[in-house]
Write a protein that holds these residues in place. Structure first.
Motif, mmCIF file in Angstrom:
data_model
loop_
_atom_site.group_PDB
_atom_site.id
_atom_site.type_symbol
_atom_site.label_atom_id
_atom_site.label_comp_id
_atom_site.label_asym_id
_atom_site.label_seq_id
_atom_site.Cartn_x
_atom_site.Cartn_y
_atom_site.Cartn_z
ATOM 1 N N SER A 90 0.983 -1.201 -0.066
ATOM 2 C CA SER A 90 -0.046 0.025 0.117
ATOM 3 C C SER A 90 0.793 1.386 -0.072
ATOM 4 O O SER A 90 0.408 2.229 -0.209
ATOM 5 C CB SER A 90 -0.929 -0.083 1.218
ATOM 6 O OG SER A 90 -0.147 0.273 2.614
ATOM 7 N N ILE A 91 2.170 1.053 0.367
ATOM 8 C CA ILE A 91 3.231 2.322 0.310
ATOM 9 C C ILE A 91 2.988 2.990 -1.194
ATOM 10 O O ILE A 91 3.343 2.181 -2.060
ATOM 11 C CB ILE A 91 4.388 1.919 0.796
ATOM 12 C CG1 ILE A 91 4.432 1.452 2.252
ATOM 13 C CG2 ILE A 91 5.316 3.270 0.463
ATOM 14 C CD1 ILE A 91 5.602 0.745 2.804
ATOM 15 N N ALA A 92 2.837 4.067 -1.488
ATOM 16 C CA ALA A 92 3.055 4.709 -2.571
ATOM 17 C C ALA A 92 3.343 6.291 -2.357
ATOM 18 O O ALA A 92 2.650 6.880 -1.514
ATOM 19 C CB ALA A 92 1.772 4.412 -3.393
ATOM 20 N N THR A 93 3.961 7.039 -3.385
ATOM 21 C CA THR A 93 4.350 8.144 -3.210
ATOM 22 C C THR A 93 3.712 8.908 -4.525
ATOM 23 O O THR A 93 3.002 8.371 -5.124
ATOM 24 C CB THR A 93 5.902 8.459 -3.399
ATOM 25 O OG1 THR A 93 6.066 8.204 -4.575
ATOM 26 C CG2 THR A 93 6.630 7.627 -2.466
ATOM 27 N N GLN A 94 3.375 10.396 -4.455
ATOM 28 C CA GLN A 94 2.671 11.083 -5.187
ATOM 29 C C GLN A 94 3.406 11.070 -6.648
ATOM 30 O O GLN A 94 2.690 11.076 -7.613
ATOM 31 C CB GLN A 94 2.710 12.564 -4.834
ATOM 32 C CG GLN A 94 4.074 13.154 -4.805
ATOM 33 C CD GLN A 94 4.238 14.639 -4.235
ATOM 34 O OE1 GLN A 94 3.218 14.957 -3.950
ATOM 35 N NE2 GLN A 94 5.283 15.361 -4.480
ATOM 36 N N TYR A 95 4.552 10.330 -6.647
ATOM 37 C CA TYR A 95 5.165 10.246 -8.091
ATOM 38 C C TYR A 95 4.914 8.891 -8.548
ATOM 39 O O TYR A 95 5.370 8.550 -9.728
ATOM 40 C CB TYR A 95 6.830 10.309 -7.725
ATOM 41 C CG TYR A 95 7.125 11.726 -7.408
ATOM 42 C CD1 TYR A 95 7.253 12.812 -8.290
ATOM 43 C CD2 TYR A 95 7.434 11.974 -5.939
ATOM 44 C CE1 TYR A 95 7.432 14.079 -7.657
ATOM 45 C CE2 TYR A 95 7.852 13.195 -5.690
ATOM 46 C CZ TYR A 95 7.627 14.136 -6.479
ATOM 47 O OH TYR A 95 8.035 15.404 -6.054
#
Length: 154
Positions: A90-95
């Protein structure tokens, strides 16, 4: 045979000293817990489907300690930290940077990898990597300490 790891499963990360744990200060060496030195480098974990109990994880860690001490006499297995696969995925950055957890049975049926999936943009890449490693660390619980039977007396 490679299997799909369900999101509801757990994985555990072996923690050793002196690389990942400072036994004197009883704390993680944060910048070394997950390295991902290059975009295609992975971090190893134990798939709990095949090491159901924490004692099974510790048995694998102690076996690793025996192997490593042949060329690094001070290498010590200290225990393991555990996370839910769903939380890692579930970890995700705006990029669009993220992680994937995949079965990698080349080192045993229990062996899995956390893969670093960076988005194509090169903007702020150093900070993005630092942030991702910190987010990943937060998904894992506290260290479940363990002392292997052949550990030297201090």
């Amino acid at each position: 045979m490679v299997e799909e790891i369900p999101s509801d499963d757990q994985v555990s990360r072996h923690v050793d000293s002196p690389d990942k744990w400072n036994p004197d200060e009883k704390r993680f060496v944060d910048d070394r817990l997950f390295m991902f030195k290059s975009p295609d480098e992975v971090e190893s974990v134990v798939w709990r489907k095949y090491a159901v109990h924490i004692d099974d994880v510790h048995t694998l860690g102690c076996r690793r300690q025996g192997d490593r001490r042949q060329y690094r006499p001070n290498w010590t297995y200290e225990g393991a930290i555990t996370a839910l696969v769903r939380n890692i995925r579930s970890i995700a950055t705006q990029y669009g940077d993220r992680f994937e957890v995949v079965h990698a049975p080349d080192e045993g049926v229990h062996h899995a990898h956390i893969e670093y999936r960076l988005a194509e943009t090169k903007q702020y890449i150093k900070q993005r990597k630092l942030d991702l490693k910190e987010y990943l660390r937060r998904q894992f619980g506290d260290l479940d300490l363990h002392e292997c039977p052949d550990r030297p007396a201090i």
